[in-house]
Design an enzyme around this catalytic site. Structure first.
Site, PDB file in Angstrom:
ATOM      1  N   SER A  64       0.781  -1.242   0.000  1.00  0.00           N
ATOM      2  CA  SER A  64       0.000   0.000   0.000  1.00  0.00           C
ATOM      3  C   SER A  64       0.808   1.285   0.000  1.00  0.00           C
ATOM      4  CB  SER A  64      -0.979  -0.018   1.165  1.00  0.00           C
ATOM      5  OG  SER A  64      -2.016  -0.936   0.887  1.00  0.00           O
ATOM      6  N   SER A 171     -10.194   1.499   1.492  1.00  0.00           N
ATOM      7  CA  SER A 171     -10.690   0.714   0.358  1.00  0.00           C
ATOM      8  C   SER A 171      -9.725   0.783  -0.815  1.00  0.00           C
ATOM      9  CB  SER A 171     -12.064   1.225  -0.080  1.00  0.00           C
ATOM     10  OG  SER A 171     -12.485   0.570  -1.260  1.00  0.00           O
ATOM     11  N   GLY A 310       2.845  -0.913   3.898  1.00  0.00           N
ATOM     12  CA  GLY A 310       2.097  -1.850   3.074  1.00  0.00           C
ATOM     13  C   GLY A 310       2.622  -3.256   3.238  1.00  0.00           C
TER      14      GLY A 310
END
Length: 370
Positions: A64, A171, A310
């Site tokens: 991420s 999301s 991430g």
């Protein structure tokens, strides 16, 4: 590059990464830039069953952290006048029938309410499944190609999590929509725009937006996944995989050096005009998420840190900076992942430990699995 004795100069940092390995990770590589200069070190192993340490500047799937690159790119296009932050995303992407109230800003800030295509976890403990990204089924199909439009359409076929702009929920779909928006307004691929505006200007030659390619450039530490098959535990090397299942929510590859260069340049004002950088670093009230970054308090003596972390199937990356880009911490971890994400608590603890060590005490660290 550091001299071989550099690890001795900062024994507390070497100790911190060794503790992370002792908590269950296969390997860790850490890079710190602060008032004492640059320190680079690694601990653990590059590959299970071997003794060689992870490379100190190895390639890693950054999960991420990709979102920070994607958000920066959107904001650069805002600076170029191609995108407006408070315009409905549907104006740019009419083909998806998005709720007209969802703005580009809401996508970057995770306040759109759009269902997360990797699945939703609700406060009452219920789970709404998305695409398959864990277990034996994922391992068996890890070279499958997903088109970004397919991920978005799956998400939009599910109920929204909340009314746009009324709450916050992480999301991945938001960032796949951001990718499609970038491609729509520029007429070029995300990878081409990333090269034009970020990778090229900063000389990030070890950073890749792979799209569907399964290869990880050498050198790299290996990523693993453990799952159950017919009652037996199996552990497989998943370093090679097609990352299109996460798309621009977490598909990029980088190194601790490139992550340092990127976050330092971004916070130092080299990539965005000051007003847009200020917007990026203005957090919403629920969890302190700006536009593609977490804005956090590093404790009593640490001040504010700007970060993103991430994790993706046995690889993870950490990226932290002071708001001026002068002090940074970047790290890569390799480990044995599983459907239960059983190292998640250790990941949180490890992150907090490093942040406290480098930025000066207190509580920090917001890990998220891709």
């Amino acid at each position: 590059m550091q001299s071989p004795t550099a690890a001795q100069d900062r024994p507390e940092l070497q100790k911190a990464i060794q503790e992370i390995v002792d908590s269950g990770f296969a390997g860790v590589s850490l890079r710190v830039h602060d008032e004492q200069g640059e320190w680079v070190g690694s601990a653990g192993v590059r590959e299970l069953g071997e003794t060689e340490k992870p490379p100190t500047n190895g390639h890693i799937r950054i999960g991420s952290n990709t979102k920070t690159f994607t958000a920066t790119l959107v904001l650069q296009l805002v600076a170029e006048g191609k995108i407006a932050l408070d315009t409905p995303a549907a104006d740019y992407l009419p083909e998806f029938g998005l709720d007209q109230r969802i703005t580009v800003r809401m996508l970057l800030q995770h306040t759109s309410g759009v269902f997360n295509f990797t699945g939703e976890y609700y406060p009452d403990g219920t789970v709404a499944a998305g695409i398959v990204w864990s277990g034996k089924e994922w391992v068996d199909n890890r070279f499958k190609t997903y088109r970004p439009e397919e991920l978005v359409r799956l998400a939009l076929s599910k109920p929204a999590r909340f009314e746009p702009g009324t709450d916050w929920s992480y999301s991945n779909t938001n960032y796949v929509l951001a990718r499609l928006l970038i491609e729509k307004v520029t007429g070029r691929s995300l990878a081409e725009e990333m090269q034009r505006l970020i990778l090229g200007p900063l000389g990030l030659s070890d950073t890749v937006a792979p799209t569907t390619q399964p290869e990880l450039p050498e050198p790299h530490a290996h990523a693993y996944y453990r799952y159950e098959d017919a009652g037996e535990q199996q552990t497989v090397d998943v370093t090679r995989q097609n990352p299109s299942w996460i798309s621009s929510g977490g598909d990029m590859i980088s190194t601790t050096r490139d992550l340092h260069t990127f976050i330092s340049a971004l916070m130092g004002g080299e990539l965005l005009p000051a007003p847009l950088l200020a917007e990026m670093c203005t957090p919403e009230s629920k969890v302190g998420y700006g536009l593609g970054v977490f804005v956090q308090d590093a404790g009593p003596n640490g001040g504010t840190v700007i970060s993103h972390n991430g994790g993706i199937a046995g690889h993870a990356a950490l990226m932290y900076s002071t708001p001026d880009g002068a002090k940074t911490l970047t790290a890569s971890l390799n480990y044995v992942d599983d459907a239960a994400m059983s190292l998640a608590a250790a990941f949180q603890k490890a992150t907090q430990r490093l942040v406290e060590e480098v930025f000066g005490g207190g509580q920090a660290g917001s890990a998220d699995a891709a």
